[in-house]
Design a protein around this motif. Structure first.
Motif, mmCIF file in Angstrom:
data_model
loop_
_atom_site.group_PDB
_atom_site.id
_atom_site.type_symbol
_atom_site.label_atom_id
_atom_site.label_comp_id
_atom_site.label_asym_id
_atom_site.label_seq_id
_atom_site.Cartn_x
_atom_site.Cartn_y
_atom_site.Cartn_z
ATOM 1 N N SER A 24 0.853 -1.202 0.000
ATOM 2 C CA SER A 24 0.000 0.000 0.000
ATOM 3 C C SER A 24 0.881 1.242 0.000
ATOM 4 C CB SER A 24 -0.901 0.013 1.243
ATOM 5 O OG SER A 24 -0.082 0.151 2.391
ATOM 6 N N ALA A 52 -4.270 -4.644 7.369
ATOM 7 C CA ALA A 52 -4.454 -5.089 5.983
ATOM 8 C C ALA A 52 -4.305 -3.903 5.017
ATOM 9 C CB ALA A 52 -5.840 -5.724 5.818
ATOM 10 N N PRO A 53 -3.740 -4.058 3.862
ATOM 11 C CA PRO A 53 -3.203 -5.311 3.281
ATOM 12 C C PRO A 53 -1.811 -5.678 3.770
ATOM 13 C CG PRO A 53 -2.954 -3.505 1.726
ATOM 14 C CD PRO A 53 -3.680 -2.943 2.911
ATOM 15 N N GLY A 55 0.993 -3.207 4.309
ATOM 16 C CA GLY A 55 2.093 -2.286 3.929
ATOM 17 C C GLY A 55 2.953 -1.898 5.131
ATOM 18 N N TRP A 56 2.313 -1.562 6.218
ATOM 19 C CA TRP A 56 3.058 -1.158 7.427
ATOM 20 C C TRP A 56 3.842 -2.346 7.994
ATOM 21 C CZ3 TRP A 56 0.975 2.971 11.322
ATOM 22 C CH2 TRP A 56 0.674 4.144 10.620
ATOM 23 N N ASP A 74 -6.248 -7.528 11.484
ATOM 24 C CA ASP A 74 -7.218 -6.774 10.684
ATOM 25 C C ASP A 74 -8.515 -7.574 10.575
ATOM 26 O OD1 ASP A 74 -6.789 -4.225 8.605
ATOM 27 O OD2 ASP A 74 -8.549 -5.451 8.196
ATOM 28 N N ASP A 90 -11.289 -8.433 14.994
ATOM 29 C CA ASP A 90 -11.822 -7.072 15.122
ATOM 30 C C ASP A 90 -11.183 -6.483 16.382
ATOM 31 O OD1 ASP A 90 -13.211 -4.798 15.592
ATOM 32 O OD2 ASP A 90 -15.189 -5.642 15.124
ATOM 33 N N ILE A 91 -10.481 -5.406 16.235
ATOM 34 C CA ILE A 91 -9.722 -4.906 17.387
ATOM 35 C C ILE A 91 -10.624 -4.354 18.500
ATOM 36 C CG2 ILE A 91 -7.644 -4.371 16.036
ATOM 37 C CD1 ILE A 91 -8.454 -1.355 16.486
ATOM 38 N N ASP A 118 -3.363 2.135 12.074
ATOM 39 C CA ASP A 118 -3.665 2.936 10.877
ATOM 40 C C ASP A 118 -5.093 2.618 10.431
ATOM 41 O OD1 ASP A 118 -3.207 4.589 8.674
ATOM 42 O OD2 ASP A 118 -2.481 2.932 7.445
ATOM 43 N N SER A 120 -8.997 2.525 9.558
ATOM 44 C CA SER A 120 -10.055 3.383 9.017
ATOM 45 C C SER A 120 -11.318 2.552 9.057
ATOM 46 C CB SER A 120 -9.763 3.761 7.574
ATOM 47 O OG SER A 120 -8.565 4.437 7.502
HETATM 48 C C1 LIG Z 1 -5.966 2.176 5.745
HETATM 49 S S1 LIG Z 1 -6.158 0.504 6.015
HETATM 50 C C2 LIG Z 1 -4.668 0.092 6.785
HETATM 51 C C3 LIG Z 1 -3.530 0.059 5.821
HETATM 52 C C4 LIG Z 1 -2.286 -0.545 6.403
HETATM 53 N N1 LIG Z 1 -1.749 0.254 7.443
HETATM 54 C C5 LIG Z 1 -1.255 -0.761 5.355
HETATM 55 O O1 LIG Z 1 -0.240 -0.130 5.363
HETATM 56 O O2 LIG Z 1 -1.460 -1.576 4.487
HETATM 57 C C6 LIG Z 1 -7.302 0.444 7.287
HETATM 58 C C7 LIG Z 1 -7.642 -0.955 7.724
HETATM 59 O O3 LIG Z 1 -8.345 -0.879 8.941
HETATM 60 C C8 LIG Z 1 -9.096 -2.036 9.019
HETATM 61 N N2 LIG Z 1 -10.097 -1.958 10.097
HETATM 62 C C9 LIG Z 1 -11.092 -1.090 10.230
HETATM 63 N N3 LIG Z 1 -11.772 -1.330 11.356
HETATM 64 C C10 LIG Z 1 -11.186 -2.375 11.960
HETATM 65 C C11 LIG Z 1 -11.419 -3.084 13.144
HETATM 66 N N4 LIG Z 1 -12.422 -2.778 13.954
HETATM 67 N N5 LIG Z 1 -10.613 -4.111 13.459
HETATM 68 C C12 LIG Z 1 -9.591 -4.433 12.650
HETATM 69 N N6 LIG Z 1 -9.312 -3.788 11.513
HETATM 70 C C13 LIG Z 1 -10.121 -2.777 11.152
HETATM 71 C C14 LIG Z 1 -9.700 -2.136 7.656
HETATM 72 O O4 LIG Z 1 -10.105 -3.458 7.361
HETATM 73 C C15 LIG Z 1 -8.539 -1.690 6.790
HETATM 74 O O5 LIG Z 1 -7.889 -2.770 6.222
#
Ligand SMILES: C[S@@+](CC[C@H](N)C(=O)[O-])C[C@H]1O[C@@H](n2cnc3c(N)ncnc32)[C@H](O)[C@@H]1O
Length: 836
Positions: A24, A52-53, A55-56, A74, A90-91, A118, A120
């Protein structure tokens, strides 16, 4: 990476992510944050929430120490990443916590050094709704962090700049010793996201549950009085990429668009509210007006993060709207604002124009100063690279007048210099050239740092210049034969032209007087001639009246000089100047004084910089002489490196010239001097060859040397890069233990380290010249024998050593029988082994 459409395809970080194999473009945000705050390299366990996916996670795996745990969580599955573990959770749910705990036990991790978030939320809908759930997710992440983060650990989270932003900040400030806010370049400026870092987790024993309760945290408190910010003219208004400043509250203050448009004090509104809304009925026509673009609406959403340009944009929009809407508005009796003033549009125009002018003038001035400075720096650099000495007289670094006492015409100037008035005048006159719309003091303060640097450089140059000038002065004072000759020639010439020149000088004086137009005398200059030109005799007498001559006469030194002889030769065959010659030289010096006194009313003690060609040639000559002597010495030294030649030179040094015989007949000394000169141990050709070598060294441009060095450095960097990559790939391997990984990496780096030159021990042989050389150490036979006998005396030593000494003995035996040469050669080698 998901599907990316439109302009995002052209995005730099999107392309970079593709190039680097990151999943990402968000990876770059972490890269930039870590480059600034360096939290990854010290983290042995990393928890990546909402990963997910992945990148971090990729970035984390690359940057953490070898063998660290990177755990990603994720809602959606994450494709496997080498060196990392991922789970689907789910966090916000308690099961997530249990899974993490279990995994920690499996990997022997007691706490995480770093928790990343990170997330969203996958909710659509209104922006405010989205921002709120985003920040609620942040608090969920904080909750997890409080459970798993090690004391002094780091927490990194994405936050949306909304009304809850400050609540999040408040929460983090309770839990971490330091809280930093940053918006990395990879984060789009159009995005409301911002990254908050909690540094050094306090790990409190008990946390107030209300702190992590979203409802409680985001519900707000009492609104403190707002201050009005001057958005255009006050303190420097920058785009707040770091979010709201400390002390700013989370409360929103909204002004209606209609209020803003028709207000008499638009700047006050911009400085006191957080957003402009279009929801009330009076603002609806404004919202629907073609002048109200999407950009304007976006700007109105959050005024606290706008920069000066954005505010200008809003003011322009307001002005245009007023123009467009004013006929309708004027008829509207409910608007009290418009009718009162005669021409409010003109007033706004004025403000805007003034503002524009101000900004442009400031920008222009800054650009000009920057350009000038960079030009000078580039010039300096180029000169340094070419090995050319920086000429301080160029570029206006040096004001010729600055060192001239004659520039001080009278007491007035002296007083001005004393009180630094001259400096100020200079500054003022320089400033007055620049466009004058801005106040000088403001400009001064903005470029303070630059001018400080310039002043430093100027001082350094000045120091250099003064040193040079002083050296020149000393050289001139000591004088060389050539200079004296020149002085004599000048004197003879002067004798011839005396009459006519005198007239010229008088004219010259008159002119200068007229040009000056100031009869006041320089108080720093003393007129030594009192208007009268001293005669030759007077000057000669004055010269010989100096103490030094009195002492010489007392000591009988002057008796050495015989006025009848053309030339005297001392006992060592050296020429002695006759009294006549000394007097002539003195007269030359005196005539110089006359010249100086004729040419000016006054004279400066400060030496003028040597610029005339004759002086340059004199320095060239002395340089040539220096090079000649140096070449001779080096050629001689080179010869002395060879034993035979050295002995020859030393033998030759015992000659008749070393006795300094006394009482020899004069004719004999004369003959000897004419026909018998001691022979130099080096030939002309050898000296010439040495000189050619100097020239070749001199001709080698400094730039080439610098280039060669840079090449070497680049090659070393490339080598290091390669090794680093190899080390990374080793550390990525899962089937090798950490220890052997470490050993392999160690070996890699050892191999790459520059090798020390190996020493070779050579035995010195009696009567045979031993060739030394790079890395060769000459040892004597005694030392070798001693070493060998020491070896013999230690019987318990390893077989290898024993074997070696036996071999050495064998070598000696065979040397006796089968030939000296071979035996000695072998011994030499053994000695080498024994010594090492
Ligand atoms: C912007 S992406 C993260 C990108 C990631 N940091 C990377 O570098 O690839 C945001 C992620 O937050 C996850 N997300 C949103 N709510 C969540 C939750 N309650 N528990 C776990 N993951 C969640 C989404 O599925 C999404 O994949």
């Amino acid at each position: 990476m998901g599907k990316v459409k439109g302009k995002h395809r052209l995005d730099k970080f999107y392309r970079l992510a593709k190039e680097h194999g990151y999943r990402s473009r968000a990876s770059w945000k972490l890269v930039q944050l870590d480059s600034k705050f360096s939290f990854l390299r010290s983290s042995r366990a990393v928890l990546d929430l909402c990963a997910a996916p992945g990148g971090w996670m990729q970035v984390a795996v690359q940057r953490v120490p070898v063998g660290s745990l990177v755990l990603g969580i994720d809602l959606v599955p994450i494709a496997p990443i080498r060196g990392a573990v991922s789970i689907e959770q789910d966090i916000t749910k308690p099961e997530c916590r249990a899974r993490v705990k279990k995994l920690m036990g499996e990997h022997g991790v007691r706490a995480f050094d770093l928790v990343l978030h990170d997330g969203s939320p996958n909710v659509g809908g209104a922006w405010a709704q989205e921002a709120m759930s985003q920040n609620a997710l942040v608090i969920d992440a904080v909750k997890l962090a409080t459970q798993f983060l090690a004391p002094k650990g780091t927490f990194v989270t994405k936050v949306f700049r909304s009304q809850d932003y400050n609540s999040v900040l408040y929460c983090l400030k309770q839990l971490f010793e330091k809280v930093e806010v940053d918006k990395p370049a990879a984060s789009r400026s159009t995005s409301a996201e911002i990254f908050v870092l909690g540094l050094k987790y306090k790990a409190p024993a008990k946390i107030d549950p209300r702190l992590l309760d979203v409802k409680h945290l985001f519900q707000g408190a009492i609104e403190p009085p707002r201050k009005v910010v001057d958005v255009l003219r006050g303190t420097k208004q920058k785009r707040h990429r770091d979010g709201y400043e400390d002390g700013e509250t989370i409360f929103r203050k909204v002004s209606s668009a209609a209020d803003f448009i028709w207000s008499e004090s638009p700047l006050e509104i911009l400085g006191s509210v957080t957003s402009i809304s279009f929801e009330d009925p009076a603002s609806l026509p404004i919202k629907e007006h073609s002048l109200t673009t999407e950009e304007v609406k976006h700007l109105c959403e959050d005024l606290r993060v706008l920069g000066k340009q954005d505010f200008k944009h809003l003011l322009k929009w307001r002005m245009q709207l007023r123009k467009a809407l004013s006929p309708t508005k004027k008829t509207d009796s409910s608007s009290p604002a418009v009718g009162d003033k005669e021409d409010p549009v003109d007033e706004d125009d004025k403000i805007l124009n003034e503002m524009e002018e101000l900004t442009y003038a400031m920008d222009r001035k800054k650009k000009r100063q920057k350009k000038l400075l960079s030009k000078r720096r580039a010039k300096d650099k180029a000169r340094k690279a070419l090995g050319v000495q920086v000429d301080v007289m160029e570029d206006g670094y040096m004001d010729h007048e600055l060192f001239s006492l004659s520039s001080i015409k009278g007491k007035k100037d002296l007083v001005a210099v004393d009180s630094n008035e001259l400096d100020e005048e200079n500054v003022d006159s320089r400033n007055s050239d620049d466009e004058g719309t801005l106040k000088e003091s403001e400009e001064q303060s903005s470029s303070d740092a630059d001018s400080e640097e310039e002043r430093k450089r100027y001082d350094e140059k000045m120091e250099e210049f003064l040193d040079e000038a002083y050296e020149r002065f000393v050289a001139r004072k000591e004088g060389s034969t050539k200079q004296r000759k020149r002085a004599k020639q000048a004197y003879e010439k002067d004798q011839l032209l005396e009459g006519s020149e005198n007239e010229d000088m008088i004219h010259y004086d008159d002119d200068s007087d007229k040009a000056d137009g100031d009869n006041e005398l320089n108080p720093l200059m003393v007129n030594l001639d009192n208007g009268e030109v001293p005669t030759q005799e007077e000057i000669t007498n004055k010269w010989f009246s100096q103490d030094i001559f009195a002492e010489a006469v007392e000591g009988g030194d002057l008796e050495k000089y015989d006025s009848d002889d053309e030339m005297q030769i001392d006992q060592r065959g050296k020429e002695l100047p006759t009294l006549a010659k000394v007097k002539a030289a003195t007269q030359v010096a005196a005539s110089d004084t006359i010249q100086a006194s004729k040419k000016r009313d006054d004279f400066e003690i400060v030496p003028a910089p040597a610029t005339d060609s004759s002086e340059e040639s004199s320095s060239d000559d002395s340089e040539d002489e220096d090079i000649g002597t140096k070449a001779e010495i080096l050629a001689c030294a080179k010869k002395m490196l060879r034993k035979k030649q050295r002995e020859q030179i030393l033998d030759d040094a015992y000659n008749k010239y070393m006795f300094d015989d006394e009482g020899l007949p004069e004719w004999f000394v004369d003959e000897e001097r004419k026909h018998r000169q001691p022979m130099k141990p080096v030939t002309k050709e050898e000296i010439a060859a040495m000189k050619a070598q100097f020239k070749e060294i001199d001709a080698r441009p400094a730039k080439k040397v610098a280039e060669a060095k840079a090449r070497k450095k680049r090659a070393a960097m490339r080598k290091l890069d390669k090794i680093r990559k190899k080390a990374n790939s080793i550390s990525d391997q899962t089937d090798i233990s950490d220890r052997s990984k470490g050993r392999m990496i160690d070996q890699l780096y050892k191999k790459a380290a520059p090798k020390k030159p190996q020493r070779e021990y050579v035995v010195a042989k009696k009567g045979v010249q031993v060739k030394g050389g790079k890395g060769k150490v000459v040892v004597d036979r005694r030392m070798k024998k001693d070493a060998r006998s020491r070896g013999k005396g230690k019987p318990g030593k390893g077989g290898l050593k024993k074997g070696k000494s036996a071999k050495a003995r064998a070598g000696k035996g065979s040397g006796k029988g089968s030939g000296k040469g071979s035996g000695k050669g072998k011994m030499g080698n053994k000695a080498k082994g024994g010594h090492a």
